[in-house]
Design a protein around this motif. Sequence first.
Motif, PDB file in Angstrom:
ATOM      1  N   LEU A  47      25.333   0.192  35.520  1.00  0.00           N
ATOM      2  CA  LEU A  47      25.149   0.889  36.702  1.00  0.00           C
ATOM      3  C   LEU A  47      24.549   0.802  37.824  1.00  0.00           C
ATOM      4  CD1 LEU A  47      27.224   3.380  38.012  1.00  0.00           C
ATOM      5  CD2 LEU A  47      25.229   4.652  36.889  1.00  0.00           C
ATOM      6  N   ILE A  48      25.159   0.282  39.244  1.00  0.00           N
ATOM      7  CA  ILE A  48      24.594  -0.093  39.973  1.00  0.00           C
ATOM      8  C   ILE A  48      23.719   1.369  41.043  1.00  0.00           C
ATOM      9  CG2 ILE A  48      23.824  -1.393  42.193  1.00  0.00           C
ATOM     10  CD1 ILE A  48      26.096  -3.494  40.888  1.00  0.00           C
ATOM     11  N   GLU A 127      25.997   9.116  27.877  1.00  0.00           N
ATOM     12  CA  GLU A 127      25.922   9.093  26.401  1.00  0.00           C
ATOM     13  C   GLU A 127      26.047   8.148  25.735  1.00  0.00           C
ATOM     14  OE1 GLU A 127      27.888  13.888  26.893  1.00  0.00           O
ATOM     15  OE2 GLU A 127      29.305  11.481  26.555  1.00  0.00           O
ATOM     16  N   GLN A 128      26.379   6.900  26.578  1.00  0.00           N
ATOM     17  CA  GLN A 128      26.906   5.906  26.171  1.00  0.00           C
ATOM     18  C   GLN A 128      25.391   4.204  26.580  1.00  0.00           C
ATOM     19  OE1 GLN A 128      29.818   4.349  24.851  1.00  0.00           O
ATOM     20  NE2 GLN A 128      30.470   6.497  24.944  1.00  0.00           N
ATOM     21  N   ASN A 129      24.157   5.286  26.943  1.00  0.00           N
ATOM     22  CA  ASN A 129      22.815   4.302  27.267  1.00  0.00           C
ATOM     23  C   ASN A 129      23.496   3.021  27.668  1.00  0.00           C
ATOM     24  OD1 ASN A 129      20.489   4.175  26.149  1.00  0.00           O
ATOM     25  ND2 ASN A 129      19.974   3.559  24.850  1.00  0.00           N
ATOM     26  N   SER A 130      24.132   2.869  29.035  1.00  0.00           N
ATOM     27  CA  SER A 130      24.351   2.309  30.045  1.00  0.00           C
ATOM     28  C   SER A 130      22.962   2.005  30.322  1.00  0.00           C
ATOM     29  CB  SER A 130      25.830   2.624  30.798  1.00  0.00           C
ATOM     30  OG  SER A 130      26.552   2.699  30.442  1.00  0.00           O
ATOM     31  N   ARG A 131      23.215   0.831  30.547  1.00  0.00           N
ATOM     32  CA  ARG A 131      22.045  -0.299  31.707  1.00  0.00           C
ATOM     33  C   ARG A 131      22.362   0.489  33.201  1.00  0.00           C
ATOM     34  NH1 ARG A 131      22.163  -5.987  29.917  1.00  0.00           N
ATOM     35  NH2 ARG A 131      24.691  -4.795  29.222  1.00  0.00           N
ATOM     36  N   ILE A 132      21.555   0.980  33.307  1.00  0.00           N
ATOM     37  CA  ILE A 132      21.351   1.359  35.346  1.00  0.00           C
ATOM     38  C   ILE A 132      20.378   0.300  36.201  1.00  0.00           C
ATOM     39  CG2 ILE A 132      20.733   3.278  36.699  1.00  0.00           C
ATOM     40  CD1 ILE A 132      22.483   4.991  33.992  1.00  0.00           C
ATOM     41  N   VAL A 133      20.474  -0.256  37.181  1.00  0.00           N
ATOM     42  CA  VAL A 133      19.806  -0.553  37.967  1.00  0.00           C
ATOM     43  C   VAL A 133      19.723   0.002  39.179  1.00  0.00           C
ATOM     44  CG1 VAL A 133      19.121  -2.688  39.388  1.00  0.00           C
ATOM     45  CG2 VAL A 133      20.044  -2.716  37.119  1.00  0.00           C
ATOM     46  N   LYS A 190      14.014   7.733  34.826  1.00  0.00           N
ATOM     47  CA  LYS A 190      12.824   6.353  34.108  1.00  0.00           C
ATOM     48  C   LYS A 190      11.869   6.614  33.142  1.00  0.00           C
ATOM     49  CE  LYS A 190      10.033   3.809  37.064  1.00  0.00           C
ATOM     50  NZ  LYS A 190       8.770   3.985  36.171  1.00  0.00           N
ATOM     51  N   LEU A 191      11.279   8.074  33.581  1.00  0.00           N
ATOM     52  CA  LEU A 191      10.913   8.079  32.198  1.00  0.00           C
ATOM     53  C   LEU A 191      11.132   9.031  31.122  1.00  0.00           C
ATOM     54  CD1 LEU A 191       8.287  10.738  34.503  1.00  0.00           C
ATOM     55  CD2 LEU A 191       8.123   8.145  34.160  1.00  0.00           C
ATOM     56  N   THR A 192      12.378   8.942  30.928  1.00  0.00           N
ATOM     57  CA  THR A 192      12.753   9.428  29.528  1.00  0.00           C
ATOM     58  C   THR A 192      14.174   8.413  29.626  1.00  0.00           C
ATOM     59  OG1 THR A 192      14.055  11.189  31.648  1.00  0.00           O
ATOM     60  CG2 THR A 192      12.508  11.392  29.864  1.00  0.00           C
ATOM     61  N   TYR A 193      14.294   7.622  30.232  1.00  0.00           N
ATOM     62  CA  TYR A 193      15.772   7.134  30.129  1.00  0.00           C
ATOM     63  C   TYR A 193      15.675   5.427  29.678  1.00  0.00           C
ATOM     64  CZ  TYR A 193      20.788   5.009  30.213  1.00  0.00           C
ATOM     65  OH  TYR A 193      21.434   4.862  29.767  1.00  0.00           O
ATOM     66  N   SER A 194      15.025   4.686  28.833  1.00  0.00           N
ATOM     67  CA  SER A 194      14.348   3.608  28.898  1.00  0.00           C
ATOM     68  C   SER A 194      15.442   2.164  29.318  1.00  0.00           C
ATOM     69  CB  SER A 194      14.166   3.092  27.724  1.00  0.00           C
ATOM     70  OG  SER A 194      15.087   2.815  27.004  1.00  0.00           O
ATOM     71  N   ASN A 195      16.884   2.980  29.833  1.00  0.00           N
ATOM     72  CA  ASN A 195      17.381   1.430  30.039  1.00  0.00           C
ATOM     73  C   ASN A 195      17.860   1.731  31.764  1.00  0.00           C
ATOM     74  OD1 ASN A 195      18.401  -0.331  27.799  1.00  0.00           O
ATOM     75  ND2 ASN A 195      20.815   1.216  27.455  1.00  0.00           N
ATOM     76  N   LEU A 196      17.094   1.662  32.101  1.00  0.00           N
ATOM     77  CA  LEU A 196      17.152   2.226  33.644  1.00  0.00           C
ATOM     78  C   LEU A 196      15.903   1.102  34.430  1.00  0.00           C
ATOM     79  CD1 LEU A 196      17.208   3.895  36.450  1.00  0.00           C
ATOM     80  CD2 LEU A 196      16.005   5.109  35.656  1.00  0.00           C
TER      81      LEU A 196
END
Length: 301
Positions: A47-48, A127-133, A190-196
């Motif tokens: 997700l961009i 929920e899917q822990n998708s990567r986010i940029v 970003k502090l709580t979601y590492s895939n960002l």
Amino acid sequence: MEIPDSSLMKQLSRPELFDFEGVSMVQYFTDNWEKVKNFQARPDDILIVTYPKAGTTWISYILDLLYFGNDAPERQTSQPIYMRVPFLESCFKMMPPGTELADNLPTSPRLIKTHLPVQLVPKSFWEQNSRIVYVARNAKDNAVSYFHFDRMNMVQPEPGDWNTFLQKFMEGKNVFGPWYDHVSGWWEKKLTYSNLLYMFYEDLVEDTGRELEHLCSFLGLSTPIEEREKITKGVQFDAMKQNKMTNYSTVPVMDFKISPFMRKGKVGDWKNHFTVAQNEQFDEVYKQKMKNTTVKFRTEI
């Protein structure tokens, strides 16, 4: 899609802003809300996310080349970027809604873009822990770019003159809400979601190659250095501005006679727009609005 004709421009009446779940919106991004809210993300989705006019197309194109530049060269010449990287919440009459385009993407990973503030993103992405940029741009340049964009884009509210627009920007009365909340909301996430991965437009301008390296390591890509160098060259502003597949010249709601979609892509162009008084007022408001966040921006490089 053909280059816009002026008759279509004339038929379009500019949308009005309204409050949607606490955020200023126009109907083009809320008409399909049920489907947006319930959108099913996948674990390998990327997700961009950006506030409007903060380098969305740039980062979309970079990611598209990183993943698919070699497999499908014809994709780069036959399909505009907005079809390759669907705009999730968009719901324009002239094309299928973003959710449908995303559902039908044949690629893996799917690259999907959004301008939504963090609290409105469909929960399946978490929920899917998708990567986010996420890409953030300094407020002054972002305001200038957004102003010129609103002037030429008929599906955005009428911006008025520069001073009127700037006051609205400071009050957060823009489509997708206040810039301040957007950049700081995602910064907190970003502090709580590492895939960002949180990137800065100014860093991308300063050294595209270095940022590309960060991107590859975040995504776990081992792209060879010569490939990265080729991409870095291909995504320079002037190359993208000339490229019909990335410069949005095929979108019928944008009036290029007023301003190109890709205008300058510079850091510090705000100095050509802000008066001394506007700058002082802006700095005051900025200090107030950003006092509780640690995210820091550069307004020149």
